[in-house]
Design a protein around this motif. Structure first.
Motif, short mmCIF file in Angstrom:
data_model
loop_
_atom_site.label_atom_id
_atom_site.label_comp_id
_atom_site.label_asym_id
_atom_site.label_seq_id
_atom_site.Cartn_x
_atom_site.Cartn_y
_atom_site.Cartn_z
N VAL A 208 0.84 -1.20 0.00
CA VAL A 208 0.00 0.00 0.00
C VAL A 208 0.88 1.25 0.00
O VAL A 208 1.81 1.36 0.80
CB VAL A 208 -0.94 0.04 1.24
N LEU A 209 0.58 2.16 -0.91
CA LEU A 209 1.23 3.48 -0.90
C LEU A 209 0.15 4.47 -0.50
O LEU A 209 -0.83 4.66 -1.21
CB LEU A 209 1.76 3.82 -2.30
N ILE A 210 0.30 5.04 0.70
CA ILE A 210 -0.72 6.00 1.15
C ILE A 210 -0.11 7.39 1.14
O ILE A 210 1.05 7.58 1.51
CB ILE A 210 -1.29 5.61 2.54
N ILE A 211 -0.89 8.34 0.67
CA ILE A 211 -0.43 9.72 0.58
C ILE A 211 -1.25 10.54 1.56
O ILE A 211 -2.48 10.43 1.59
CB ILE A 211 -0.64 10.23 -0.86
N THR A 212 -0.56 11.30 2.40
CA THR A 212 -1.29 12.09 3.39
C THR A 212 -0.46 13.30 3.81
O THR A 212 0.76 13.32 3.66
CB THR A 212 -1.62 11.21 4.64
N HIS A 213 -1.13 14.33 4.33
CA HIS A 213 -0.38 15.46 4.89
C HIS A 213 -0.41 15.36 6.41
O HIS A 213 0.07 16.23 7.11
CB HIS A 213 -1.01 16.79 4.42
N ASP A 214 -0.93 14.24 6.93
CA ASP A 214 -1.27 14.13 8.33
C ASP A 214 -0.40 13.05 9.02
O ASP A 214 -0.53 11.86 8.76
CB ASP A 214 -2.75 13.75 8.41
N PHE A 215 0.49 13.49 9.92
CA PHE A 215 1.36 12.54 10.61
C PHE A 215 0.59 11.63 11.56
O PHE A 215 1.06 10.56 11.93
CB PHE A 215 2.47 13.28 11.38
N GLY A 216 -0.61 12.05 11.95
CA GLY A 216 -1.46 11.20 12.79
C GLY A 216 -1.82 9.92 12.04
O GLY A 216 -1.76 8.81 12.58
N ILE A 217 -2.15 10.08 10.77
CA ILE A 217 -2.50 8.92 9.93
C ILE A 217 -1.26 8.06 9.70
O ILE A 217 -1.33 6.83 9.74
CB ILE A 217 -3.13 9.40 8.61
N VAL A 218 -0.12 8.70 9.53
CA VAL A 218 1.13 7.97 9.35
C VAL A 218 1.35 7.06 10.55
O VAL A 218 1.63 5.86 10.41
CB VAL A 218 2.33 8.95 9.21
N ALA A 219 1.17 7.61 11.76
CA ALA A 219 1.38 6.83 12.98
C ALA A 219 0.43 5.64 13.05
O ALA A 219 0.78 4.57 13.52
CB ALA A 219 1.19 7.72 14.20
N ASP A 220 -0.79 5.83 12.56
CA ASP A 220 -1.79 4.78 12.66
C ASP A 220 -1.60 3.64 11.67
O ASP A 220 -2.05 2.54 11.91
CB ASP A 220 -3.20 5.37 12.43
N ILE A 221 -1.00 3.92 10.53
CA ILE A 221 -1.03 2.89 9.49
C ILE A 221 0.32 2.53 8.86
O ILE A 221 0.51 1.40 8.42
CB ILE A 221 -2.07 3.26 8.40
N ALA A 222 1.27 3.47 8.85
CA ALA A 222 2.46 3.23 8.01
C ALA A 222 3.50 2.33 8.66
O ALA A 222 3.65 2.30 9.88
CB ALA A 222 3.11 4.57 7.66
N ASP A 223 4.22 1.58 7.82
CA ASP A 223 5.41 0.85 8.27
C ASP A 223 6.65 1.69 8.00
O ASP A 223 7.57 1.74 8.79
CB ASP A 223 5.56 -0.47 7.49
N ARG A 224 6.65 2.32 6.82
CA ARG A 224 7.77 3.20 6.46
C ARG A 224 7.21 4.50 5.93
O ARG A 224 6.09 4.56 5.44
CB ARG A 224 8.65 2.53 5.41
N VAL A 225 8.04 5.54 6.01
CA VAL A 225 7.59 6.88 5.68
C VAL A 225 8.58 7.55 4.76
O VAL A 225 9.79 7.41 4.93
CB VAL A 225 7.50 7.73 6.98
N GLY A 226 8.08 8.30 3.79
CA GLY A 226 8.91 9.16 2.97
C GLY A 226 8.37 10.58 3.08
O GLY A 226 7.16 10.80 2.93
N VAL A 227 9.23 11.53 3.43
CA VAL A 227 8.76 12.91 3.58
C VAL A 227 9.15 13.69 2.33
O VAL A 227 10.32 13.67 1.91
CB VAL A 227 9.39 13.57 4.83
N MET A 228 8.18 14.38 1.74
CA MET A 228 8.45 15.15 0.53
C MET A 228 8.39 16.64 0.83
O MET A 228 7.56 17.09 1.60
CB MET A 228 7.40 14.85 -0.55
N TYR A 229 9.29 17.37 0.19
CA TYR A 229 9.24 18.82 0.27
C TYR A 229 9.59 19.41 -1.09
O TYR A 229 10.66 19.10 -1.65
CB TYR A 229 10.19 19.37 1.35
N ALA A 230 8.72 20.24 -1.61
CA ALA A 230 8.96 20.96 -2.86
C ALA A 230 9.53 20.06 -3.97
O ALA A 230 10.53 20.39 -4.59
CB ALA A 230 9.90 22.15 -2.60
N GLY A 231 8.87 18.94 -4.18
CA GLY A 231 9.25 18.05 -5.28
C GLY A 231 10.36 17.08 -4.97
O GLY A 231 10.66 16.20 -5.78
#
Ligand SMILES: Nc1ncnc2c1ncn2[C@@H]1O[C@H](COP(=O)(O)OP(=O)(O)O)[C@@H](O)[C@H]1O
Ligand code: SF4
Ligand SMILES: [Mg+2]
Length: 326
Positions: A208-231
Motif C-alpha cells: 500500500v502506498l498511502i499519501i497524506t499530509h497528516d502525521f497522525g495517519i502515518v502513525a496509525d497505518i504506516a510501516d515506512r515513511v517518505g517525507v516530501m518537500y517541494a518536489g
C-alpha cells in the motif's frame, strides 16, 4: 529479501507552464514491499499526488515524465504501451482518491460497478455478484443486499470510500495507492477507514502506498515513511525511527505541526513561510528559505541523499556534521 512490489527510481515530472518549467517531482526514489504500507507525507503542493499520478502514468499535458523508472512486477511501467498500462491499472494497481465520487459512476448502482471488473475477468454474473457482496461485508458495509442496489449519491461519504476500497480489492491488486483517502471525511469516519485499511492489508497482504499530509495517519497505518518537500524526497525511515529521531529540519517541523492530543489547547504550530515557487531554479536546498539552520552552503549546493543509519536516509547538510541539532 522482502519482495519489492514497486521500485520508483529517480522519478522526475515537470509541468511546462507559462511561468516556466515547474519541477513538481525531482528525482524521487523509494520502494514499497509486499504487505507493507509506505506513507508519502508533506504539505500541500509538495508533489505527492503528482508522484502517484506518475506511477500510474496518468500525467497529462502540460506535464511530462522527464526521467526515471517505475519498476513494478519486474517491468518499467514508463516503457509500456498505453494498452498495456490500461491493463496494469485495472488489474494490478488499484487507486483510491480523496473524493470517491470522482471515481464512482453516478448512473450505475454500486453492485453494477463492483461486478464490472469481475465480469471482464470472465467470472459469471452470479459468481461476480457473490464476490462483490462478500467484499462489501469485508469493508464493513451493513445491509449489503440493499447497498448493492443503491446509487453512489444514496450512500454517505464514508460508505462511498469503503465501497471504493472494496471495489479496488475485488481485483486483488498487488499495489493499492490511496491519495488522501480520508481527508474529505470527518474524524471518526477517518479513524474507521484507517482501521479498515489496516485490517485489509493484513488479510490481503498487498503493498500500500498511502499519501497524506497528516502525521497522525502515518502513525496509525504506516510501516515506512517518505517525507516530501517541494518536489524532493527529503527523508525516509521506518515509522518508529521517524517519530523517535527525525533528522531533517522539515520533518521535525512538520511533526511539531501535529495537534498534541495530551494538551487541552491542541493548537497547530505552523511552519513559517511557504513552499517555494517550483518554476524557479534554485541552486541550493529547497528548504533553505524556511529552515532555522540554513547555512551559506545550503543556498549554494544541493544536499546529497545519505544513509544516516541503516535504512534511514536524509538529504541535509547537517548530516555531514553528525546529528541534526534541535
Ligand atoms: N496541471 C498542472 N499544471 C501545472 N502545475 C501543476 C499541475 N499539477 C500539479 N502542478 C504542480 O505540481 C505541484 C505539486 O502538486 P501536487 O502533486 O498536487 O502536490 P500535493 O499532492 O503534495 O499537494 C504543485 O505545486 C503545482 O505547482
Ligand atoms: S540542507 Fe541546510 S537548509 Fe536544507 S534542511 Fe539542511 S540545514 Fe536546512
Ligand atoms: Mg495531493
Amino acid at each position: 529479501m522482502e519482495e519489492k512490489v514497486l521500485d520508483v527510481k529517480n522519478l522526475s515530472i515537470d509541468f511546462h507552464t507559462s511561468r516556466g518549467c515547474v519541477k513538481a517531482v525531482d528525482r524521487v526514489s523509494f520502494d514499497v514491499k509486499r504487505g507493507e504500507v509506505f506513507a508519502l507525507v508533506g504539505e500541500s503542493g509538495c508533489g505527492k499526488s503528482t508522484t502517484a499520478m506518475g506511477i500510474m502514468q496518468l500525467i497529462r499535458s502540460p506535464g511530462i515524465i522527464s526521467g526515471g523508472e517505475v519498476v513494478f512486477g519486474g517491468r518499467d511501467l514508463l516503457k509500456l504501451s498505453r494498452e498495456e498500462m490500461t491493463g496494469v491499472r485495472g488489474r494490478d494497481i488499484g487507486m483510491i482518491f480523496q473524493n470517491p465520487l470522482d471515481s464512482l459512476n453516478p448512473v450505475y448502482t454500486i453492485g453494477a460497478q463492483m461486478t464490472e471488473g469481475l465480469l471482464v475477468e470472465k467470472m459469471d454474473k452470479k459468481q461476480a455478484w457473490q464476490v462483490a457482496r462478500d467484499m462489501l461485508r469485508d469493508v464493513k458495509i451493513s445491509d449489503v443486499e440493499q447497498r448493492m442496489k443503491s446509487f453512489p449519491h444514496e450512500i454517505s461519504g464514508g460508505m462511498r470510500q469503503r465501497v471504493m476500497i472494496g471495489m479496488m480489492l475485488c481485483r486483488n491488486p498487488k499495489l493499492l495507492i490511496a491519495d488522501e483517502p480520508t481527508t474529505a471525511l470527518d474524524v471518526t469516519i477517518q479513524a474507521g477507514i484507517i482501521e479498515l485499511m489496516n485490517e485489509l492489508r493484513r488479510k490481503f497482504n498487498s503493498a500500500v502506498l498511502i499519501i497524506t499530509h497528516d502525521f497522525g495517519i502515518v502513525a496509525d497505518i504506516a510501516d515506512r515513511v517518505g517525507v516530501m518537500y517541494a518536489g524532493n524526497l527529503i527523508e525516509t525511515a521506518d515509522v518508529m525511527t521517524i517519530f523517535d529521531r527525525p533528522r531533517h529540519p522539515y520533518t521535525r517541523l512538520l511533526m511539531k505541526a501535529l495537534p498534541t492530543i495530551t494538551k487541552d489547547e491542541g493548537r497547530l504550530e505552523t511552519i513559517k513561510g511557504t513552499v517555494p515557487n517550483l518554476a524557479e531554479e534554485r541552486p541550493g536546498c529547497n528548504f533553505a528559505d524556511r529552515c532555522p539552520y540554513a547555512m551559506q552552503k545550503c543556498r549554494e549546493q544541493k544536499p546529497e541523499w545519505k544513509e544516516c543509519e541503516p535504512g534511514h536516509f536524509c538529504a541535509c547538510f547537517l548530516e555531514e556534521g553528525g546529528t541534526a541539532r534541535e
